[in-house]
Scaffold this active site. Structure first.
Site, PDB file in Angstrom:
ATOM      1  N   LYS A  52       0.857  -1.200   0.000  1.00 31.19           N
ATOM      2  CA  LYS A  52       0.000   0.000   0.000  1.00 31.19           C
ATOM      3  C   LYS A  52       0.887   1.244   0.000  1.00 31.19           C
ATOM      4  CE  LYS A  52      -3.999   1.827   2.614  1.00 31.19           C
ATOM      5  NZ  LYS A  52      -4.886   1.597   3.774  1.00 31.19           N
ATOM      6  N   SER A 127      -9.773   1.551   2.851  1.00 31.51           N
ATOM      7  CA  SER A 127      -8.922   2.308   1.961  1.00 31.51           C
ATOM      8  C   SER A 127      -7.857   1.490   1.234  1.00 31.51           C
ATOM      9  CB  SER A 127      -8.229   3.414   2.751  1.00 31.51           C
ATOM     10  OG  SER A 127      -7.386   2.861   3.748  1.00 31.51           O
ATOM     11  N   SER A 151      -9.865  -0.798   7.051  1.00 32.15           N
ATOM     12  CA  SER A 151      -9.290  -0.701   5.708  1.00 32.15           C
ATOM     13  C   SER A 151      -8.592  -1.942   5.161  1.00 32.15           C
ATOM     14  CB  SER A 151      -8.321   0.472   5.649  1.00 32.15           C
ATOM     15  OG  SER A 151      -9.057   1.650   5.545  1.00 32.15           O
TER      16      SER A 151
HETATM   17  N1  GLN Z   1     -13.104   3.991   6.279  1.00 31.34           N
HETATM   18  C1  GLN Z   1     -12.486   4.344   7.499  1.00 31.34           C
HETATM   19  C2  GLN Z   1     -12.046   5.784   7.456  1.00 31.34           C
HETATM   20  O1  GLN Z   1     -12.262   6.412   6.486  1.00 31.34           O
HETATM   21  C3  GLN Z   1     -11.350   3.420   7.812  1.00 31.34           C
HETATM   22  C4  GLN Z   1     -10.134   3.706   7.069  1.00 31.34           C
HETATM   23  C5  GLN Z   1      -8.943   2.892   7.538  1.00 31.34           C
HETATM   24  O2  GLN Z   1      -9.070   1.881   8.219  1.00 31.34           O
HETATM   25  N2  GLN Z   1      -7.765   3.399   7.185  1.00 31.34           N
HETATM   26  O3  GLN Z   1     -11.510   6.302   8.372  1.00 31.34           O
END
Ligand code: GLN
Length: 450
Positions: A52, A127, A151
């Protein structure tokens, strides 16, 4: 070679990579020579891994999916990446994500939108959508993601692969761009539980460069996997499983509920004692999470000032240099989070929002701990719906946030659990793939604490 060919062949449709390594082929040839020379090979020799893009790599750009870091090349490898390389893995490229991990669909990347390999009109989740899609499309074998509030778990579920969110502190965060430091973890994607377990073996462990990394000994996760091939032998005999009632209740798709129930009864066939449990504080996780995560983000992102890293809009005056560089570099969602977080932390509102959210967090931790007295593992879906259409939720941030209800728990627990469930999960995924290939798979998520 084959993987690289495939990567390039499907990349124009899937767009999971922000950068592809130029040296991967050479590294693979080097390994071939080692094999020919009869040298002993390290455990992940030649395994192609996607990373990532919010995880720093020495030989490739690391943008965190943000224009503010366009062209940034770190001077070091993140600890997890260093460990992968030492184990012989080849870093194939950097995968797409919502800017700095803020989002649930990967549509919030500053650079490109990634498609779900099962249905190109749908999102891969987020994400870590690029990492999940890349494994799902067989562009790489395994990949690293990061999980703050879902995510890794949610995109794994949307793309029908295995996603493993380790306990906070199990894997060093050194070199992971900070989003919400008290929740961030680096996690694993693989197409089987065994792959995810082997990857976790390699990246886990204490690191003096991350004071929050755990000193607890790292067991051999792969060795602890239990074969579930013979249902008649009841391989999970006596394991107490709690299905969290609220996670299959109102607002959760009927398709999701039926897959989770089917999975739960499969667990029973394998010998588990299944009970439905109630966690009324469950729904408090989401609002508490968004307050805490935005607050921490507003502080963490202050380092992107146009001076130290990446994008700079030069001006005469320092304050307008900050404003213009940040104004130009950050996307809408990130700006919104910085504003929300700054508001929640400001004098006069701090008590009502940040402090309250911390109290709720403690309460949730306690409730989960209590639930673990009568249960060895808890199960729930990873998301209330399967993958939705690209563009469907981009104008409705609250709907997007609501999709994190299963995974955003504002928890930061450490504990020892069992990996045994994971091998069962992979079966669910495979069965799920067959059952609903195009609408993607709701995967019962990890609640096993490692
Ligand atoms: N969707 C969640 C957020 O926007 C989780 C994102 C994540 O785990 N990095 O914060």
């Amino acid at each position: 070679g084959e993987y690289l060919d495939r990567l390039h062949k499907v990349e124009p449709q899937i767009r999971s990579f922000l950068h592809v390594s130029e040296t991967a082929m050479r590294e693979a040839e080097e390994l071939d020579r080692m094999v020919a020379g009869g040298k002993e090979l390290p455990p992940l020799a030649g395994v192609l891994v996607g990373v990532k893009d919010n995880i720093c790599t020495l030989d490739m750009p690391s943008t965190g999916g943000s224009k503010i870091l366009e062209g940034y090349r770190p001077a070091f490898d993140a600890t997890a990446v260093r460990k992968l390389r030492e184990a012989g893995a080849i870093v194939l490229g950097k995968t797409n994500l919502d800017e700095f991990g803020m989002g649930s669909s990967t549509e919030g990347s500053g650079f490109q939108v990634t498609a779900n390999p099962w249905d190109l009109s749908r999102v891969p989740g987020g994400s870590s959508g690029g990492s999940a899609a890349a494994v799902s499309a067989k562009q790489c074998v395994i990949s690293l993601g990061s999980d703050t509030g879902g995510s890794v778990r949610q995109p794994a579920s949307f793309c029908g692969v295995v996603g493993m969110k380790p306990t906070y502190g199990r894997v060093s965060r050194y070199g992971l761009m900070a989003y919400a430091s008290s929740l961030d973890v680096i996690g694993c994607f693989g197409s089987s539980v065994a792959d995810a377990a082997i990857l976790l073996n390699v990246i886990s462990g204490h690191d003096r460069l991350d004071s929050t990394s755990s000193k607890q000994e790292v067991p051999d996760f792969a060795k602890e996997l239990v074969s579930l091939n013979n249902v008649d032998s009841k391989p999970l005999n006596g394991l107490r499983v709690g299905l969290i009632k609220e996670t299959i209740g109102e607002g959760v798709g009927i398709g999701i509920v039926s897959v989770v129930k089917a999975a739960a009864s499969h667990l029973e066939q394998l010998g588990c004692e299944l009970t439905e449990i109630s966690l009324p504080s469950f729904s408090l996780g989401l609002p508490a999470y968004y307050i805490l995560a935005s607050s921490e983000a507003s502080s963490n992102l202050s380092r992107y000032d146009g001076v130290r890293y990446g994008n700079q809009v030069p001006t005469e005056e320092l304050s307008s240099l900050y404003c213009n560089s940040r104004g130009n570099g950050f996307g809408t969602e990130v700006k919104m989070r910085i504003l929300m977080g700054t508001y929640a932390l400001s004098a006069g509102y701090y008590e009502a929002y940040y402090k309250r959210a911390q109290q709720v967090r403690t309460l949730i931790q306690k409730r989960f701990k209590d639930a673990m007295i009568d249960n060895d593992i808890l199960i729930s879906p990873a998301a209330p719906s399967a993958a939705y259409k690209i563009g469907e939720k981009t104008n409705d941030p609250l709907a997007m946030y609501a999709g994190d209800i299963m995974t955003a728990r504002a928890k930061q627990n450490r504990g020892i659990g069992r990996l045994v469930l994971l091998s069962w999960l992979s079966r669910t995924v495979h069965r799920g793939k067959a059952a609903c290939a195009s609408s993607c798979v709701p995967l019962v998520q990890e609640v096993v604490q490692l």
